[in-house]
Motif scaffolding. Structure first.
Motif, PDB file in Angstrom:
ATOM      1  N   GLU A 108     110.049  23.722  40.473  1.00  0.00           N
ATOM      2  CA  GLU A 108     109.989  24.206  39.098  1.00  0.00           C
ATOM      3  C   GLU A 108     109.704  23.106  38.079  1.00  0.00           C
ATOM      4  O   GLU A 108     109.286  23.383  36.960  1.00  0.00           O
ATOM      5  N   GLU A 109     109.908  21.833  38.472  1.00  0.00           N
ATOM      6  CA  GLU A 109     109.547  20.720  37.574  1.00  0.00           C
ATOM      7  C   GLU A 109     108.098  20.293  37.765  1.00  0.00           C
ATOM      8  O   GLU A 109     107.613  19.399  37.089  1.00  0.00           O
ATOM      9  N   GLY A 110     107.396  20.944  38.699  1.00  0.00           N
ATOM     10  CA  GLY A 110     106.012  20.579  38.969  1.00  0.00           C
ATOM     11  C   GLY A 110     105.855  19.535  40.050  1.00  0.00           C
ATOM     12  O   GLY A 110     104.743  19.208  40.456  1.00  0.00           O
ATOM     13  N   LYS A 111     106.954  18.971  40.551  1.00  0.00           N
ATOM     14  CA  LYS A 111     106.887  17.909  41.549  1.00  0.00           C
ATOM     15  C   LYS A 111     106.420  18.464  42.897  1.00  0.00           C
ATOM     16  O   LYS A 111     106.814  19.554  43.305  1.00  0.00           O
ATOM     17  N   ILE A 112     105.575  17.689  43.581  1.00  0.00           N
ATOM     18  CA  ILE A 112     105.094  18.094  44.903  1.00  0.00           C
ATOM     19  C   ILE A 112     106.185  17.826  45.934  1.00  0.00           C
ATOM     20  O   ILE A 112     106.631  16.687  46.101  1.00  0.00           O
ATOM     21  N   ILE A 113     106.623  18.878  46.617  1.00  0.00           N
ATOM     22  CA  ILE A 113     107.705  18.742  47.594  1.00  0.00           C
ATOM     23  C   ILE A 113     107.220  18.904  49.036  1.00  0.00           C
ATOM     24  O   ILE A 113     107.960  18.601  49.978  1.00  0.00           O
TER      25      ILE A 113
ATOM     26  N   LEU B 183     103.738  29.104  56.361  1.00  0.00           N
ATOM     27  CA  LEU B 183     104.864  28.338  55.820  1.00  0.00           C
ATOM     28  C   LEU B 183     105.946  29.273  55.290  1.00  0.00           C
ATOM     29  O   LEU B 183     107.144  29.043  55.505  1.00  0.00           O
ATOM     30  N   PHE B 184     105.529  30.349  54.621  1.00  0.00           N
ATOM     31  CA  PHE B 184     106.489  31.296  54.043  1.00  0.00           C
ATOM     32  C   PHE B 184     107.206  32.124  55.114  1.00  0.00           C
ATOM     33  O   PHE B 184     108.289  32.659  54.872  1.00  0.00           O
ATOM     34  N   LEU B 185     106.598  32.227  56.303  1.00  0.00           N
ATOM     35  CA  LEU B 185     107.188  33.024  57.380  1.00  0.00           C
ATOM     36  C   LEU B 185     108.049  32.197  58.338  1.00  0.00           C
ATOM     37  O   LEU B 185     108.802  32.758  59.137  1.00  0.00           O
ATOM     38  N   LYS B 186     107.922  30.877  58.271  1.00  0.00           N
ATOM     39  CA  LYS B 186     108.695  30.028  59.181  1.00  0.00           C
ATOM     40  C   LYS B 186     110.195  30.143  58.916  1.00  0.00           C
ATOM     41  O   LYS B 186     110.612  30.361  57.780  1.00  0.00           O
ATOM     42  N   GLU B 187     110.988  29.944  59.986  1.00  0.00           N
ATOM     43  CA  GLU B 187     112.442  30.061  59.864  1.00  0.00           C
ATOM     44  C   GLU B 187     113.156  28.746  60.158  1.00  0.00           C
ATOM     45  O   GLU B 187     114.377  28.728  60.312  1.00  0.00           O
ATOM     46  N   THR B 188     112.398  27.639  60.217  1.00  0.00           N
ATOM     47  CA  THR B 188     113.036  26.347  60.431  1.00  0.00           C
ATOM     48  C   THR B 188     113.806  25.950  59.171  1.00  0.00           C
ATOM     49  O   THR B 188     113.465  26.377  58.061  1.00  0.00           O
ATOM     50  N   PRO B 189     114.859  25.140  59.306  1.00  0.00           N
ATOM     51  CA  PRO B 189     115.647  24.740  58.125  1.00  0.00           C
ATOM     52  C   PRO B 189     114.785  24.086  57.032  1.00  0.00           C
ATOM     53  O   PRO B 189     114.970  24.366  55.846  1.00  0.00           O
TER      54      PRO B 189
ATOM     55  N   VAL C 147     111.800  24.594  51.614  1.00  0.00           N
ATOM     56  CA  VAL C 147     110.573  24.652  50.814  1.00  0.00           C
ATOM     57  C   VAL C 147     110.438  26.032  50.180  1.00  0.00           C
ATOM     58  O   VAL C 147     110.146  26.164  48.985  1.00  0.00           O
ATOM     59  N   GLN C 148     110.649  27.091  50.972  1.00  0.00           N
ATOM     60  CA  GLN C 148     110.538  28.469  50.474  1.00  0.00           C
ATOM     61  C   GLN C 148     111.467  28.714  49.286  1.00  0.00           C
ATOM     62  O   GLN C 148     111.103  29.389  48.325  1.00  0.00           O
ATOM     63  N   LYS C 149     112.654  28.158  49.354  1.00  0.00           N
ATOM     64  CA  LYS C 149     113.645  28.367  48.297  1.00  0.00           C
ATOM     65  C   LYS C 149     113.230  27.698  46.995  1.00  0.00           C
ATOM     66  O   LYS C 149     113.501  28.214  45.900  1.00  0.00           O
ATOM     67  N   ARG C 150     112.537  26.554  47.107  1.00  0.00           N
ATOM     68  CA  ARG C 150     112.245  25.745  45.925  1.00  0.00           C
ATOM     69  C   ARG C 150     110.844  25.927  45.355  1.00  0.00           C
ATOM     70  O   ARG C 150     110.598  25.606  44.203  1.00  0.00           O
ATOM     71  N   VAL C 151     109.913  26.429  46.144  1.00  0.00           N
ATOM     72  CA  VAL C 151     108.517  26.479  45.693  1.00  0.00           C
ATOM     73  C   VAL C 151     108.335  27.525  44.592  1.00  0.00           C
ATOM     74  O   VAL C 151     108.829  28.645  44.689  1.00  0.00           O
ATOM     75  N   VAL C 152     107.635  27.132  43.519  1.00  0.00           N
ATOM     76  CA  VAL C 152     107.282  28.089  42.465  1.00  0.00           C
ATOM     77  C   VAL C 152     105.772  28.218  42.304  1.00  0.00           C
ATOM     78  O   VAL C 152     105.286  29.149  41.671  1.00  0.00           O
ATOM     79  N   GLU C 153     105.046  27.275  42.879  1.00  0.00           N
ATOM     80  CA  GLU C 153     103.588  27.330  42.759  1.00  0.00           C
ATOM     81  C   GLU C 153     102.964  26.526  43.880  1.00  0.00           C
ATOM     82  O   GLU C 153     103.525  25.542  44.359  1.00  0.00           O
TER      83      GLU C 153
ATOM     84  N   ARG D 234     107.471  36.993  44.714  1.00  0.00           N
ATOM     85  CA  ARG D 234     107.067  35.650  44.308  1.00  0.00           C
ATOM     86  C   ARG D 234     106.058  35.071  45.293  1.00  0.00           C
ATOM     87  O   ARG D 234     105.034  34.505  44.894  1.00  0.00           O
ATOM     88  N   PHE D 235     106.322  35.235  46.595  1.00  0.00           N
ATOM     89  CA  PHE D 235     105.397  34.729  47.606  1.00  0.00           C
ATOM     90  C   PHE D 235     104.045  35.445  47.532  1.00  0.00           C
ATOM     91  O   PHE D 235     102.987  34.818  47.656  1.00  0.00           O
ATOM     92  N   LEU D 236     104.083  36.761  47.337  1.00  0.00           N
ATOM     93  CA  LEU D 236     102.834  37.523  47.259  1.00  0.00           C
ATOM     94  C   LEU D 236     102.000  37.096  46.053  1.00  0.00           C
ATOM     95  O   LEU D 236     100.770  37.004  46.137  1.00  0.00           O
ATOM     96  N   LYS D 237     102.682  36.816  44.949  1.00  0.00           N
ATOM     97  CA  LYS D 237     101.975  36.361  43.757  1.00  0.00           C
ATOM     98  C   LYS D 237     101.306  35.012  43.999  1.00  0.00           C
ATOM     99  O   LYS D 237     100.164  34.781  43.590  1.00  0.00           O
TER     100      LYS D 237
END
Length: 365
Positions: A205-210, A225-231, A236-242, A185-188
């Motif tokens: 997934e609702e399109g909202k900017i988080i 951002l995808f490589l960070k390990e902060t809580p 963000v990584q868990k919720r981001v779809v685009e 998903r991240f690579l895409k």
């Protein structure tokens, strides 16, 4: 992804019209990535007033493909796209009518640039395509031909995306999820991003900017951002779809967009610190800051009037900068003018910009 199109028809009774010409430009929000332009044999006579308006006559269409011969290409180029048109209800109705005749149920989401422009450029004296483009300084050619009008609509939609400071257009557009493995998903997501200066927006997934981020290299910053390990980063990584983004072309516009949009949009996972406001005036009351644009032939322009930051825009023609009325019609307004002044003031104290143009403003223009 958007399919920006224009259709010319034969005219005639409602739902009995036929397509004479179609132009579709597949647009990713930044550039055209595919296009389809064709005359179409409508297999019916063209109304005389339409011939005079468009210049398309029956003789020109005699050897053109019939609609069923181009239908597959239209389906392919508009797949997973939102249809954009100036008066989209008309163009979409015509398309659906033609597909209905073939027994195919054609369905796409639509956005209308007439409705969007009435909301985002309410000061325009007319929202017809030709008059609106003249008002905002968009050059037009081949008026009332499908490709000329479609290309003008592409440029208009670009401007509307810039003026959409609430990000309603893009947030309404993103309504899907990707349930594949997280790494895939991240690579895409990363594969779609440019290695250019700008601001990026993480959507759920609702399109909202988080979350909003920025940097000289958008792809690189998103990868961090995808490589960070902060809580917070992991949330963000868990919720981001685009990830959507806006190229800015220069550091000053990046800072300006980032900080003003943080305060306006208040994304859930950004830490927002209110900057200390600088009340000092600029050295000049009325001027333009002209900096690098997103592409070599473009300028990023910030307008300051009566010592207040009006807004910013991108220009690629000299007359757009030289005619204040046109420039003001193009400008994306900035609501928090004190914050904008502070950002620009602090930047100019430490950095040089390519050009500052003093304006002679009369009669409160």
């Amino acid at each position: 992804m958007y399919a920006i199109l224009d259709i010319e028809t034969t005219g005639g009774k409602f739902n009995e019209e036929g397509i004479t010409e179609i132009a579709i430009h597949k647009f990713d929000g930044h550039q055209i990535v595919d296009q389809f332009i064709s005359l179409v044999n409508p297999e019916r006579e063209i109304q005389e007033f339409v011939v005079k308006l468009t210049g398309i006559n029956n003789k020109m269409l005699r050897n053109a493909p019939k609609f069923y011969e181009v239908a597959k290409r239209i389906i392919e180029i508009t797949e997973d796209c939102i249809i954009i048109a100036h008066n989209a209800s008309f163009d979409y109705r015509i398309l659906r009518t033609e597909f209905d005749r073939l027994g195919f149920n054609y369905q796409r989401n639509t956005l209308c640039t007439v409705s969007l422009s009435k909301k985002l450029i309410p000061e325009a004296p007319s929202h017809s395509l030709g008059k609106l483009c003249r008002f905002v300084g968009i050059p037009m050619s081949d008026r009332h031909r499908a490709n000329g009008d479609a290309l003008a609509t592409v440029q208009l939609f670009k401007l509307l995306l810039e003026k959409d400071i609430d990000k309603e257009i893009i947030q309404q557009s993103i309504k899907y999820t990707d349930n594949r493995h997280e790494k895939q998903r991240f690579l895409k997501i990363l594969d779609k991003l440019p290695e250019r200066q700008g601001v990026f927006y993480a959507h759920n997934e609702e399109g909202k900017i988080i979350y909003i981020g920025r940097g000289k290299n958008i792809k690189q910053e998103v990868n961090k951002l995808f490589l960070k390990e902060t809580p917070k980063a992991q949330k963000v990584q868990k919720r981001v779809v685009e990830i959507s983004y806006e190229e800015t072309g220069n550091i000053l516009l990046t800072r300006l967009k980032y900080h003003t949009e943080l305060l306006k949009l208040k994304p859930k996972f950004n830490i927002i610190r209110r900057r200390k406001v600088n009340d000092r005036n600029f050295n000049h009351d009325n001027f333009l800051i002209v900096d690098k644009g997103r592409i070599p032939e473009e300028h990023g322009v910030i307008l300051v009037e009566n010592n207040q930051v009006v807004g910013y825009t991108f220009t690629n023609l000299a007359f757009q900068e030289n005619q204040l009325a046109i420039l003001k019609s193009m400008v994306t307004p900035i609501e928090d003018k004190q914050l904008a002044k502070t950002i620009i003031k602090n930047y100019l104290l430490k950095n040089k910009v390519p050009k500052i143009v003093r304006l002679q403003v009369e009669n409160n223009l």
